[in-house]
Every structure is written in C-alpha cells, then in structure tokens.
Design a protein around this motif. Structure first.
Motif, mmCIF file in Angstrom:
data_model
loop_
_atom_site.group_PDB
_atom_site.id
_atom_site.type_symbol
_atom_site.label_atom_id
_atom_site.label_comp_id
_atom_site.label_asym_id
_atom_site.label_seq_id
_atom_site.Cartn_x
_atom_site.Cartn_y
_atom_site.Cartn_z
ATOM 1 N N VAL A 58 0.930 -1.123 0.038
ATOM 2 C CA VAL A 58 0.057 -0.028 0.061
ATOM 3 C C VAL A 58 0.860 1.259 0.056
ATOM 4 O O VAL A 58 2.063 1.269 0.510
ATOM 5 C CB VAL A 58 -0.915 0.059 1.162
ATOM 6 N N ILE A 59 0.362 2.233 -0.903
ATOM 7 C CA ILE A 59 1.101 3.550 -0.875
ATOM 8 C C ILE A 59 0.548 4.316 0.349
ATOM 9 O O ILE A 59 -0.821 4.853 -0.136
ATOM 10 C CB ILE A 59 0.981 3.949 -2.218
ATOM 11 N N GLU A 60 0.983 4.634 1.330
ATOM 12 C CA GLU A 60 0.741 5.491 2.427
ATOM 13 C C GLU A 60 0.336 6.746 1.909
ATOM 14 O O GLU A 60 -0.619 7.083 2.377
ATOM 15 C CB GLU A 60 1.567 5.248 3.636
ATOM 16 N N ASN A 61 1.323 7.275 1.361
ATOM 17 C CA ASN A 61 1.064 8.895 1.023
ATOM 18 C C ASN A 61 1.127 9.135 -0.567
ATOM 19 O O ASN A 61 2.209 8.324 -0.850
ATOM 20 C CB ASN A 61 2.063 9.771 1.791
ATOM 21 N N LYS A 62 0.347 9.788 -1.287
ATOM 22 C CA LYS A 62 0.734 9.770 -2.733
ATOM 23 C C LYS A 62 2.218 10.618 -2.997
ATOM 24 O O LYS A 62 2.511 11.383 -2.255
ATOM 25 C CB LYS A 62 -0.352 10.961 -3.212
ATOM 26 N N VAL A 63 2.492 9.754 -4.007
ATOM 27 C CA VAL A 63 4.001 10.066 -4.417
ATOM 28 C C VAL A 63 3.983 10.939 -5.817
ATOM 29 O O VAL A 63 3.265 10.609 -6.681
ATOM 30 C CB VAL A 63 4.811 8.874 -4.730
ATOM 31 N N ARG A 64 4.669 11.846 -5.863
ATOM 32 C CA ARG A 64 4.888 12.595 -7.012
ATOM 33 C C ARG A 64 6.000 12.742 -7.442
ATOM 34 O O ARG A 64 7.022 13.289 -6.685
ATOM 35 C CB ARG A 64 4.254 14.250 -7.154
#
Length: 523
Positions: free
Chosen positions: A105-111
């Motif tokens: 799971v990607i806990e926080n959006k990555v940009r």
C-alpha cells in the motif's frame, strides 16, 4: 434470457475496466510483464498542462493508481512502484518479477517529476554488438524495458537498408551495386556511421524486407509508449560506386577506417546532386516509416575521414536544411565523440534544432571543455561498455556528481537530458538502472543510499551478505573505470542462493579477503 443478461453484464464490466485506463499501451505492457499487477492498476492522465514529465502514485480502494502526463511517464510510474514498493525489477541480465501478494500500500501519494526533457538510449554499436539478430519478441521486451525506465528518445535505425535500396534505384544503381553497398546485419552500425560499406554481405531481399517490417513494428510500439525514434538522416555518405554514375559530381574519397575498411565516399553538400539525393532519401523514409518523425542521426567524418576541400559550416547548413525541408521542426542528433562535432560544422547550424550526444561522460567532460559544445543543446551519456565485453565497472557516484555539476554550471540550460549509450547492453545492469533513475531525481543523489533499494529489487531480498558484497563493489570496483572492456577481477557480486542465479567463481579475493561470485542472471 439469463445467458443474455450475463453476457451483457460481462461486456459492461469489461467496458468499465477498459475505460478506467487512459494509457492502453502501458496497460498492455503490464499485462505482458507483470500480469499479477496489471489487473490492479488504474492508469489516468494527470489533469492540466505540464512542461515536465510527471507521474503520481497512490493506493485507492485496493488498487494502485498511477497518474501521468503521458504513456512514457506512466510506464516509469509502474516501474517505480515495482522497484520501491514491490521490490521487483527487470533487466537485460536477470529479471525478478515474481508475483507479490498482498500488494504493498502506498501510504502517502508520491509525485515524481523529471528535470530532463529527454532520457536517451542506445549507441549505434548497441544495434550490432547486442541487437544484430533481434526478433520482434526481443524488441518487444527491449521497448518494454526502455519504457519502464523512462526512456523517451531512442536510436531506431533498423530498416535503413530499404531506404537506401529504393533511393539508389532512382539514381540508376543496379541490384548488385546496391547490395554491394549495404552490409550484412552484423555491421550496419559502422555502415551508418560512414566507416565501411558492403561488409558481411551481400544481403538478400528477404533480409531487407524482414528488417523493414521489423522497423515498422518498432515504430508503432514506440509511438504507443510516447517514445521518440531517431532514424538515420542523409548527411552526404554515398556509395563509392556513385562516382561511376555521376563522374562530374563533387565526391570526396574518405580513405580507410580502422586500417582496413574502405569508407563510403562523401558527396559535397553544395553539389546539386546532394539535394536531389537528400530529397529522394527522405521521400523513401516517408513512404516506409511515415511523416511524423522528429529526430535524425548521421555524423560526417566519424572517427576520421577527409575534410579536405569541405566548407564545414556550409555543409552543415545544407545537411540540416535538407532534413528540415523534408521534416519541418526536425532535429539533428550528432555524436560528441573524438573530434566530432567539429566546431566549424556547428557554426553553420540552427542550434535550436540540434542535439549533441556526449559519449563517454563517465571519463570525459567534453560538455565543459567545449563550452557546452559551442553553445549547442546536448544530452550527457555514459558509454560504460565497449564491444559487449563483460565487466563490472562504472563510476556510479560520479554519474550523480557530474550531472549535478552540469545542472549547476553556466551550461545548465543547454543540458536537455541524460542517457545510456553502451556499445553492448547485456551487461552490468546496475549502471543502466542507476543512470536512468537519476533522470527522475531533482537533487544530487548518493549511490550508497540508493544501493539498498537496488539490492532488494534485484534479488527480492536483502541480507548482510548482499549488503557487504555491494559495499565491496562500491569501494573497490564500481567507482573506477578500467580500460575499455576491462574489469576488476577482485570485485564481483555475490549471487544469493536458491534464486536460480548462475554464478562463476573467479580466482581472486576482494579487498577484505572475501571470495565473491559474479551473478550473471537468472538461470
């Protein structure tokens, strides 16, 4: 009635899933390489206009959502998730893409945004040392790997044989004369660079036709994945037999290359025949490969040749003008290698439509010594491999340091990208992985901080033995650059047991006395 309802429901659900993804080509790539992940992917376009390539990663409702500005960025986003969340990787010498469950799971959006317009790949030599006899299955895998690593500009000269064949027929050449000019498939690189003609031939018509069909497949897939191809332009290289057909033309012999090979001749661009041949050449490219092409290669006087009697500024101007007349807004890619591109040649060019590919950036700072190639946009590349010779070498930290130095120099605005230009690519995968990763990092990176991630994605695990082996490599082998094709017998990577990797034991010890085994890929 029930069957009809079920069929309607299946079609409806399928249409919803199909509509969910904006980048169909990337979805298909994922289905080919990581089917266990593909059914959980949502690929969406990032809203708004973007001056830089970008992708975003997030987990939403049990699915992996990748938003990107184009298909190439989306493919890089897929690879980012595979490498840094699933601990999986794909390379030319070993692939670790086993299913992962449950999906991380990607806990926080990555940009992630690329500071570079171009991420370039391939050397003319790669097309022979590695790719002479590639099938479509080989090229499909290659293009998948390129897209997953964010490559958006790639040398693609397969199928140039048919362009020359059709062009020379227009100028009275017989079939035997044409086939005496075109080399065998193992030598096209040095033919296109103007070093030899006809070697390894004569070619057959089925071979020419097969390579033409293959190039068309390559170009279609590249367009689907938002990758720009670099085709071969017309730069004055002509068959030595041309003087027999046009004895009054201004043709200059180019002598020998590498001591033994007869070079093709050079047709002076100011001769009226030059524009006629250039027009015919580009017309054939349009017929075979289309009108939506933007980049062309071709280097006069590569690794020698005679410039006697040639006004280089005028020659460069005419070569570029013919290219742009056929393909408006096209750019000419020149190799920054040895004496090329000659400063006098650059003087005659519209530099807004030129890219210089610095080769061998790992051991030469030509971008600086030439004052940014005399104010010409350039792409900084590593060659790192000569002749597809196996070896463990590569200035990994130097790559990052030099790229950072360029970006903080007075020539920063001229650096339009970075890339990899190996003579052979089936070797030393860490170099390509690290180099192409740097294209998506906005700050100077430390290889010691990145290597632990590489270890986990490469092998699917991490332990003290692996970490120790890589520290030995970083300390004793990889920061150095041996002679072309050379390598360090005391610096080899340990192969983890039980993963099916092939290994060879060498009669040397690492700096601390530990025997290390070379990992040569999955068996």
């Amino acid at each position: 009635m029930v069957q009809r309802y079920v069929l309607f429901l299946v079609v409806f659900i399928f249409s919803l899933n199909a509509a969910a993804n904006d980048f169909e080509a990337v979805e298909q790539l994922a289905q080919r390489r990581v089917p266990w992940l593909s059914r959980h992917l949502v690929l969406k376009k990032v809203p708004g206009a973007h001056t830089q390539d970008v992708f975003e990663l997030s987990s939403e409702n049990g699915r992996v959502v990748i938003r990107a500005n184009n298909a190439n960025s989306a493919a890089m986003g897929v690879n980012w998730y595979l490498k840094y969340y699933c601990r999986r990787s794909m390379s030319h010498t070993g692939t670790n893409l086993a299913p992962v469950y449950p999906l991380p799971v990607i806990e926080n959006k990555v940009r992630v945004t690329s500071p570079f317009k171009y991420r370039y790949a391939l050397n003319y030599c790669t097309l022979n040392y590695t790719m002479s006899f590639y099938s479509w299955a080989d090229w499909e895998r290659e293009l998948d790997w390129m897209a997953l690593n964010g490559v958006n500009l790639m040398l693609a000269t397969t199928g140039t044989e048919a362009v020359w064949q059709h062009t020379l027929k227009k100028f009275g050449f017989s079939d035997p004369e044409i086939k005496a000019f075109i080399p065998g498939p193992g030598f096209t690189a040095w033919w296109l660079m103007g070093n030899l003609e006809g070697w390894g031939g004569p070619v057959t018509q089925p071979m020419i036709d097969q390579r033409t069909a293959l190039q068309k497949q390559i170009l279609v897939r590249m367009r689907e994945l938002d990758m720009e191809p670099v085709l071969q332009g017309f730069y004055g290289m002509v068959p030595r037999a041309l003087k027999k057909h046009f004895p009054d033309a201004a043709i200059r012999e180019q002598g020998k290359w590498a001591g033994n090979f007869d070079r093709p001749d050079f047709l002076l661009p100011e001769d009226p025949l030059f524009k006629q041949m250039a027009e015919a050449y580009y017309t054939e490219i349009k017929k075979l490969y289309g009108t939506k092409l933007r980049f062309f290669g071709g280097d006069p006087f590569h690794e020698g040749g005679s410039t006697q009697g040639v006004d280089l500024a005028q020659a460069g101007h005419i070569i570029q003008s013919c290219m742009q007349q056929a393909y408006p807004n096209s750019s000419w890619l020149l190799q920054g290698w040895q004496e090329n591109p000659r400063p006098e040649l650059l003087q005659g060019l519209d530099k807004s439509s030129v890219l210089v590919l610095q080769l061998g950036g790992e051991k030469a700072n030509d971008w600086e010594k030439t004052k940014g190639f005399n104010g010409t946009p350039f792409i900084w590349n590593t060659v790192n491999n000569f002749g597809e010779k196996s070896g463990l070498y590569g200035k990994l930290q130097y790559f990052s340091d030099e790229i950072s130095r360029i970006r903080n120099s007075r020539y920063a605005s001229l650096c339009k990208g970075i890339g990899v230009m190996p003579e052979g690519i089936h070797n030393n995968p860490v170099v390509y992985d690290w180099m192409l990763s740097l294209a998506w990092l906005d700050q100077k990176a430390q290889v010691k901080d990145w290597i632990p991630h590489y270890i986990q994605s490469r092998y699917g695990l991490s332990n003290d033995t692996l970490r120790q082996a890589w520290q030995i490599l970083l300390k004793n082998g990889l920061p150095k650059f041996s002679q072309p094709g050379g390598w360090f017998a005391r610096s080899h990577i340990l192969c983890p047991a039980g993963l099916g990797y092939r290994a060879r034991v060498f009669p040397g010890e690492a700096a601390n006395g530990t025997m290390i085994r070379l990992c040569s890929g999955m068996g």
